[in-house]
Enzyme design. Sequence first.
Site, short mmCIF file in Angstrom:
data_model
loop_
_atom_site.label_atom_id
_atom_site.label_comp_id
_atom_site.label_asym_id
_atom_site.label_seq_id
_atom_site.Cartn_x
_atom_site.Cartn_y
_atom_site.Cartn_z
CG ASP A 184 -28.04 95.74 -72.27
OD1 ASP A 184 -26.70 95.37 -72.08
OD2 ASP A 184 -27.78 95.41 -73.62
NE ARG A 222 -58.67 104.48 -78.48
CZ ARG A 222 -59.66 105.07 -78.30
NH1 ARG A 222 -60.43 106.41 -78.78
NH2 ARG A 222 -60.76 104.86 -78.02
CB ALA A 271 -32.46 100.67 -76.24
CB ALA A 328 -33.52 106.03 -79.77
CG LEU A 329 -30.90 101.81 -83.50
CD1 LEU A 329 -29.98 102.75 -83.98
CD2 LEU A 329 -29.91 100.76 -82.94
#
Length: 295
Positions: free
Chosen positions: A76, A161, A192, A194-195
């Site tokens: 991918d 941070r 991707a 975000a999952l």
Amino acid sequence: MPSKSIQFQKVGIMGKPRSQEAAETIKILHDHLVEEGCDIWLQDSLPESLHSKHTQPTSRKEMGKLVDLVVVVGGDGSMLNAGRYLVQHEVPLVGINRGHLGFLTDVRPTEVRERISEVLRGQYNQENRFILHTEVYRNQERIGRSDAVNELVLYPGEIARMLEFELFIDNQFVYSQRSDGLIVSTPTGSTAYALSGGGPIISPKIDAMVLVPMFPHTLSSRPIVIDANSHIEIAISSNNQHYPMVSCDGQVNIGLAPGDIIGIKKHPLPLKILHPESHDYYEVLRTKLGWGQKL
């Protein structure tokens, strides 16, 4: 003489330059395209052993100007890389999986001849997926820009941070946040990073973006799904004592400073991905994510 039934005469090949598995598949693909009578352009950074009298070398930047179709051999990540270069030329892509997950590269290496022959003759399903375009401004001057097929990630740039920023959507203030950053994802990228961050899976047929906070300081912060035609602005707080980063698909990075503004919007052109007619999006999800099969 090439077959009159071939829809794509000029074919480009892109892939992983240092992958032996990809090289083996590229050789099979090359020989098959020669048999089909296609004109072949090959990514110039691929190993010299893959170039032949039948191929013309070209850079990734120039590939889209020369061909009608690009076949990407790799994972991918290779498709994400190719997509950012080719979207402006509106050249369709088809992916042969020599990587790991293969959400975008859905042709199996064992099916190269059969599936590529089908695509060349117009037997495919075309999917138009939108990608993101981002620009970074400092003192009202643009200092960087890039596209992203999967996602844009704002992150501190240093371990342990906390990052402070303000989010605006269509010029409306949404929230100020202290967190490890923010993921802005397309439906393509929703399976991707975000999952992994707790975001929802969004069907590629839905024209939407998802914003996923990364370890927010307040537990009430949750992912938001918004219209894909929205304009997003992220203002980096001047209170930050360090220099964060913004990453596009994990492959292009832009350094930031306190006070910088990140603008994100939908790219005006779609990324065209061709799938075999047998492609089933939900079958891909079942396979890749280990969902239960039909009883």
